[in-house]
Write an enzyme that holds these catalytic residues in place. Structure first.
Site, short mmCIF file in Angstrom:
data_model
loop_
_atom_site.label_atom_id
_atom_site.label_comp_id
_atom_site.label_asym_id
_atom_site.label_seq_id
_atom_site.Cartn_x
_atom_site.Cartn_y
_atom_site.Cartn_z
N ILE A 39 50.30 23.25 29.84
CA ILE A 39 50.11 21.81 29.72
C ILE A 39 51.49 21.17 29.77
O ILE A 39 52.32 21.41 28.88
CB ILE A 39 49.39 21.47 28.39
CG1 ILE A 39 48.01 22.15 28.33
CG2 ILE A 39 49.27 19.96 28.22
CD1 ILE A 39 47.05 21.79 29.45
N THR A 47 49.53 13.03 27.84
CA THR A 47 48.72 12.63 28.99
C THR A 47 47.59 13.62 29.25
O THR A 47 46.52 13.23 29.72
CB THR A 47 49.59 12.48 30.27
OG1 THR A 47 50.26 13.72 30.51
CG2 THR A 47 50.62 11.38 30.09
N GLN A 73 43.64 12.88 29.60
CA GLN A 73 42.75 13.33 30.67
C GLN A 73 41.44 13.86 30.08
O GLN A 73 40.36 13.60 30.60
CB GLN A 73 43.41 14.44 31.49
CG GLN A 73 44.46 13.97 32.47
CD GLN A 73 43.83 13.51 33.77
OE1 GLN A 73 42.87 12.75 33.77
NE2 GLN A 73 44.35 13.97 34.88
N GLU A 88 39.33 17.15 35.88
CA GLU A 88 37.88 17.07 35.92
C GLU A 88 37.16 17.79 34.79
O GLU A 88 36.07 17.41 34.38
CB GLU A 88 37.39 17.59 37.28
CG GLU A 88 37.47 16.47 38.30
CD GLU A 88 37.84 16.93 39.69
OE1 GLU A 88 37.10 16.60 40.62
OE2 GLU A 88 38.87 17.60 39.87
#
Lengths: 183, 735, 330
Positions: B627, B632, B636, B702
């Site tokens: 990561i 951020t 997500q 996603e």
């Protein structure tokens, strides 16, 4: 068939004259009466911080303050705002000197794409002025007029709490009791 | 001290580098651009669901005040269709004939001096249609069917035999509905021609493709198209294709000789730029009494447009999800008279995982087994189709760590067995994975005389945090502070980049930037190779490492020289290098490149009388490899979680029977989550540096959304005893 | 949006004269319905008379009622201390409506006149809408109608009236003060709205050129128990699937001495459920009575395939609200 650009049709449209007072500055306008406050700010005055998300009063991206109250500029005619005090995101801080709410949004990552952000920030300022930052649930309810499709809601609440000093189990007079009630 | 040796797994959560611009309202989105003489274009859309245009009368529109031009299929002239892409064919070129393929199809464009005038002129265009029956149902025998559209259908072992012999079988069908991406920023094109060059400010997730497609449309060289998109107001897939309105804005600019702004209205956002297509999935699972999967058969039928492609591999989720010797997956698309479907955050995977993970929950209940235990028992320790080791996989760790953090052990197995404050309480979980995807990418890195760096690539920032993580990765590769690095994105003249999609951008651009930065280090060592004044003389790139704005000898870190000193002595204003990354195949790697994995845990509260469902808690444990930026990355995941809650409980694009007209095409009628719907969400990262990617990341754009719908559906079952096998789950289904 | 002339009125008389002089003129107050429908192409006035600066902004307590100027915004009324104390269900309905931004714009007068959210009404490219164009048909009956009405419908129109606060106001016997060139008049809100019948385009008793000047809301007696409950798909910023406005007087013997019941989200007009009130009045506050009252409230419902659940949901919503206000569990 080739198209030729036609000259501007010469029919005259009803025009209206008024002065928009934005962030303390007067802007005299003479325009088609159909102009919304949103389009006046964004397209005519170049104050592009106020965003068009739906143009139908359903998303909150165009939130500005008129006479100190948060409203939707997309469902407000510019001409209606003659002599009113309009405040937009441009009247807050600059990149080098952020307003405390802008600073908190940055620190708490309370945005992603950033498109709804000016509206969220103007709404957050309204919320605090209304005295509605008493609890996380109260913030959630009274920030619900600003949709964030990136889903930054949790961080928006955190940013507002940070500025307003909201405690965990704070006052929540105006929040529906677990909406839908409890048996 | 900065070093390019492997940094820690979870990188520092620095604030977004583009944050100050965004919170001050100064980040320029496509519809913020304006040019002298600019006119406004407004679309006219079909009010027939299928058939032909019999007449189109633009007389009144052309007489409408302020009108500059009205374009229809009668005067648009030929436009070529865009190129083939990894997502399938490009959308059809607009206004080429009288055929109507769906309700809401673009049939004309009104161009006028002001937006208000163009809107009124569009209203005045009169179109007559010869209606034909619209094919709208997935099972309509008239629908053309595409089988195995992406070549991903899986056949492993002998499923019929295994199912017939299975001790416990689940065989259920799950329905999903059309969802619409609805990024907050309406898709916008501002087009202008500067001589033979077309310049567009455009809402896109793929600037490089945009250039290629517009070049094809107008038969001009790709170099003659300049796409500019430094900021995009979200996308969630809507910006992945070169839509008809983009071409039409450019056409209108050419015809009028004026810059043209075309902003989709919110209702047009439901028909002009894609949506997640509805689908029906049948899942059959066979298992032993002990819960070992012996057969998985997953069949999906989803909607596609009559004359366009969309990438929606749904059933194929089940090919790799669990260790099971016998697997069949079948994806089928039915071509319908509907607006073009397209990727929406987690295309195929979000829906495929929904059906599979609901079926797994049903299997757990038939077995009388803890749903967590069932997942753990069938963990795919190796890549099931090939038997190759994964490049990284911490799936079990995600499930177990999640159970611990969530307090899964407090859950009582029986449905309707937990209550609090008069509300039914349900815990649900889903195991998730997101397939690996990577594409070729290029980048250029420059260090300037003042020691600062500029790195660029034609990728796009859509809220993903691209600017920020790419600054971090570049700073790390160059031994600079993030504050000394600027990253350029969203411009088709920059080195080619793939789409911001498929959770692939950080991996692609990050790797290319990494390569460019390494090449730049090499350019510096080349520059001083014969420089008697340099302490690095004779060093190759491998002999040095960047740190603190300088290169230092690996064998003697005390020996170093700054970029500034090198450039100054060589009288160079700057030094640049290009880099490219090409993903390796599983064969080349000797392992299966892994996408992200994770576990989703949800607690719902259901009002037993009113049916109201509220998500009270949501926990995501994500193995996203390395990561880069904790802040951020967390965003997500929580953002995806919000989208997943929308998919599970609210979102449905409703179409009229007969015509396919979208009946709820506003944000007041198409319900997405608001702040009050969202509880505090917890995010935890697990796993390790991914071995398939030079920068160690796996992509997490996603996976945040994937799994929420089944976790919520399973929690609703646990709370109420009602198994709802369709989305969204609304209160009327629980009365 | 069709071009229009914008004029601003500062006195009620001027506004009425402007309206009388032009039959294609509309008044503009908060604009949240008017401008929205003009953008959609549903309303196409050639003249807009901005009435926001008329002197109709006051809230006054007079003879046991609150007289609310038509231009008082929803937020202003919600913040009024008398409304908060004596009309808590009105306040609750206001705060559950729309969003703060919209409530800062929308006026009480405008709220009573707000138009339905029916997407067929709001999309002029759909030919069949009797409310827009009498005799053209109703696309919703065979179209998408999950959010449509089950009470007060006709085969010509099933559009739901979207207001929350009007549901409480019909329950409270509020009175509309109307000004017109021909004079002023007062109309009880229960008689103000028109169910669609075969003239869905006629929504209320307002005559051309007339203006709502104020709403008179009788205050609840001391000791009254009341609440407004709104049920919807998401938690906020959405119209009701069903809502209930309830006010009761509870005797010492826990008998219901009087009851007022309104239903929202399920009817073509803000719905006064007099049948439910009849069941409740004089009955003990218990679950059986509540269920009978709820059944009576929806006895005339005409459900359709997608909105049949509203018949059930409306009853459950009403029962829950009765439980809440009386403190009687199920």
């Amino acid at each position: 068939m080739t198209l030729q650009a036609k000259p501007h049709a010469e029919e005259s449209l009803p025009q209206t004259e008024f002065t928009l007072r934005v962030n303390g500055r007067d802007h005299p306008l003479r325009t088609d009466a159909r102009l919304t406050l949103l389009d006046a700010l964004h397209d005519r005055l170049g104050l592009t911080g106020t965003k068009k998300g739906c143009d139908q009063g359903t998303c909150g991206a165009c939130t500005v303050h008129v006479d100190g109250r948060r409203v939707l500029s997309c469902l407000t005619l510019a001409a209606q705002c003659d002599e009113r005090e309009i405040a937009t995101v441009e009247g807050l801080g600059t990149e080098d000197e952020l307003h405390p709410v802008q600073r908190a949004f940055l620190e708490h990552d309370a945005f992603q794409c950033g498109y709804c952000t000016p509206g969220q920030i103007m709404s957050a300022l309204g919320l605090m002025a209304e005295g509605r930052a008493g609890s996380p649930d109260e913030i959630r309810e009274y920030m619900s007029g600003n949709i964030c499709r990136c889903g930054a809601y949790q961080n928006i609440v955190a940013a507002i709490r940070d500025v307003a000093g909201t405690e965990d189990g704070g006052r929540a007079d105006d929040v529906p009791q677990a909406e839908g009630g409890r048996p | 001290m900065t070093t390019i040796s492997r940094p820690r797994l979870i990188g520092p959560g620095i604030n977004r580098v583009d944050g100050p611009l965004k919170v001050t309202g100064r980040a320029p989105y496509p519809n913020d651009f304006a040019y002298p003489g600019m006119v406004h274009a407004v679309l006219v859309r079909s009010t027939a669901g299928a058939g032909r245009i019999t007449e189109i009368d633009t007389t009144a529109a052309e007489r409408s005040p302020g009108v500059v031009s009205v374009l229809t299929h009668l005067n648009a002239g030929p436009l070529a269709r865009g190129p083939m892409t990894p997502l399938g064919v490009s959308p059809p070129a607009p206004l080429q004939d009288d055929a109507i393929l769906h309700y809401g199809q673009i049939v004309a464009v009104a161009v006028a001096e002001t937006f208000e005038e163009a809107t009124e002129a569009a209203y005045a265009v009169r179109v007559g249609y010869a209606d034909e029956p619209a094919v709208l149902d997935l099972d309509d025998p008239r629908a053309k069917v595409r089988t195995n559209p992406w070549g991903r259908d899986a056949d492993r072992g002998d499923v019929p035999v295994a199912l017939a012999g299975a001790e416990v079988v689940v065989d259920e069908t799950y329905l999903t509905v059309d969802n619409t991406n609805n990024p907050m920023g309406p898709l916008t094109t501002v087009a202008r021609w500067e001589g033979d060059t077309l310049v567009v400010n455009n809402s896109t997730q793929w600037a490089s493709l945009e250039g290629a497609a517009l070049a094809a449309a107008f038969g001009i060289p790709e170099e003659s198209v300049h796409v500019v998109a430094p900021y995009v107001g979200g996308g969630f897939g809507a910006g992945l294709r070169v839509w008809q309105h983009v071409v039409l804005a450019a056409l209108a600019a050419r015809v009028t000789g004026r810059p043209v702004k075309l902003v989709l209205t919110r209702p047009q956002m439901f028909t002009a730029c894609g949506h997640r297509p509805k689908g029906r999935q049948r899942v059959r699972l066979g298992a032993t009494r002990e819960g070992a999967l012996v057969a998985v058969q997953h069949e999906a039928r989803t909607a596609s447009a009559v004359d366009d492609d969309n990438f929606e591999p749904t059933a194929s989720v089940s090919a790799t999800a669990y260790a099971c010797p016998n697997v069949i997956t079948r994806d089928v698309q039915a071509r319908l008279n509907v607006p073009v479907p397209n990727s929406m955050r987690g295309p195929g995977t979000a829906t495929g995982n929904y059906a599979l993970e609901c079926a797994m929950d049903e299997l757990a209940y038939r077995l009388g087994m803890d749903p967590l235990e069932l997942r753990l028992r069938n963990d795919a320790a190796v890549h099931p189709p090939t038997g190759l080791p994964w490049s990284s996989r911490a799936h079990k760790e995600c499930l177990e760590r999640g159970a611990e953090l969530f307090g899964w052990s407090r859950r009582t197995h029986e449905p309707r067995s937990m209550r609090e404050d008069g509300l039914l309480v349900g815990y649900g979980l889903a195991a998730v994975g997101y397939p690996w995807f990577r594409a070729r990418c290029s980048a250029r890195a420059t260090i300037r005389r003042d020691g600062t760096a500029y790195v660029c690539s034609a990728g796009t920032e859509i809220g993903n945090g691209a600017y920020t993580v790419l600054v971090q990765l570049s700073a790390e590769a160059l031994g600079l502070d993030p504050g000394q690095v600027t990253f350029g994105l969203g411009d088709s003249t920059m080195p080619m980049a793939p789409q911001t999609g498929g959770s692939s951008l950080t991996g692609a651009v990050g790797s290319a930037a990494h390569e460019a930065c390494r090449a730049l280090v090499g350019a510096f060592t080349d520059l001083v190779a014969d420089d008697g004044d340099s302490p690095l003389r004779g060093c190759t790139a491998d002999d040095v490492e960047p740190a603190d704005g300088a290169l230092r000898r690996r064998d003697d870190p005390a020996v170093h020289e700054s970029y500034r000193d090198i450039l100054a002595r060589h009288h160079r204003p700057d030094l640049s290098a290009d880099g490219e990354s090409t993903p390796l195949t599983a064969d080349e790697l000797g392992m299966a490149p892994a996408g992200a994995f994770g576990a989703k845990y949800v607690e719902v509260r259901v009002d037993p009388d009113l049916g109201r469902i509220r998500v009270a808690r949501a926990l995501s444990v994500i193995d996203g490899g390395r990561i880069v930026n904790e802040k951020t990355a967390r965003s997500q995941i929580i953002g995806g979680t919000v989208g997943g809650i929308g998919m599970a409980l609210f979102e449905e694009t409703v179409s009229d029977p007969g015509s396919g007209r979208i009946a709820n095409a506003t944000l007041g009628d198409y319900i997405v989550p608001v702040n009050a719907d969202i509880p505090d969400m917890q995010v935890e990262f697990a796993g390790s540096w991914d071995r398939a990617n030079p920068v160690g990341t796996k992509g997490i754009g996603e996976i945040g959304l994937v799994g929420l719908a089944p976790a919520i559906a399973n929690a609703v079952f646990h709370a109420t005893g009602r198994r709802i096998r369709s989305l969204p789950i609304t209160l009327d289904q629980l009365l | 949006m069709r071009p229009f002339t914008y004029v601003r009125a500062h006195e009620v008389g001027t506004a009425l004269a402007e309206a009388e002089a032009d039959s294609r003129a509309d008044f503009l107050a908060g604009g949240t319905t008017q401008l929205d429908l003009m953008k959609d192409g549903v309303l196409r006035p050639d003249r807009l008379i901005d009435i926001t600066r008329l002197p109709l902004h006051g809230i006054e307590e007079r003879q046991g009622a609150l007289i609310v100027g038509a231009l008082v915004t929803m937020e202003e009324l919600a913040a009024d201390p008398v409304a908060g104390r004596r009309l808590p269900l009105v306040r609750e309905a206001l705060l559950r409506s729309a969003s703060v931004q919209l409530r800062n714009m929308a006026t009480i007068g405008g709220n009573l006149l707000q138009r339905t959210r029916c997407r067929y009404f709001r999309d002029p490219t759909v030919a069949a809408c009797n409310k827009r164009d009498r005799g053209s048909g109703c696309a919703a009956v065979h179209g998408s109608h999950r959010t449509h009405a089950v009470l007060g419908t006709s085969e010509h129109c099933i559009a739901t009236h979207a207001s929350d606060v009007a549901v409480t106001l019909v329950a409270l016997d509020a009175v509309v003060h109307i000004s017109g060139a021909a004079g002023d008049r007062k109309v009880p809100l229960t008689g103000f709205y028109r169910t669609p019948g075969d003239t869905p385009d006629v929504e209320n008793d307002l005559r051309p050129g007339e203006l709502i000047a104020a709403v008179e809301i009788p205050l609840l007696p001391e000791g009254a128990r009341s609440d407004y409950l709104k049920v919807r798909d998401r938690s906020s910023y959405e119209f009701a699937l069903a809502s209930a406005a309830v006010a009761v007087g509870l005797g010492a013997d826990r008998r219901i001495e009087w009851a007022r019941v309104g239903l929202g989200g399920v009817a073509t007009v803000p719905w006064r459920a007099v049948e439910a009130e009849a069941v409740l009045t004089g009955s003990p506050a218990d679950g059986e009575v509540f269920a009978s009252a709820a059944a009576a409230a929806v006895a005339g419902a005409e459900p359709r395939p997608q909105n049949a659940f509203k018949v059930d949901l409306a009853q459950r919503t009403l029962v829950r609200t009765l439980q809440t206000v009386t403190g009687a569990g199920s």
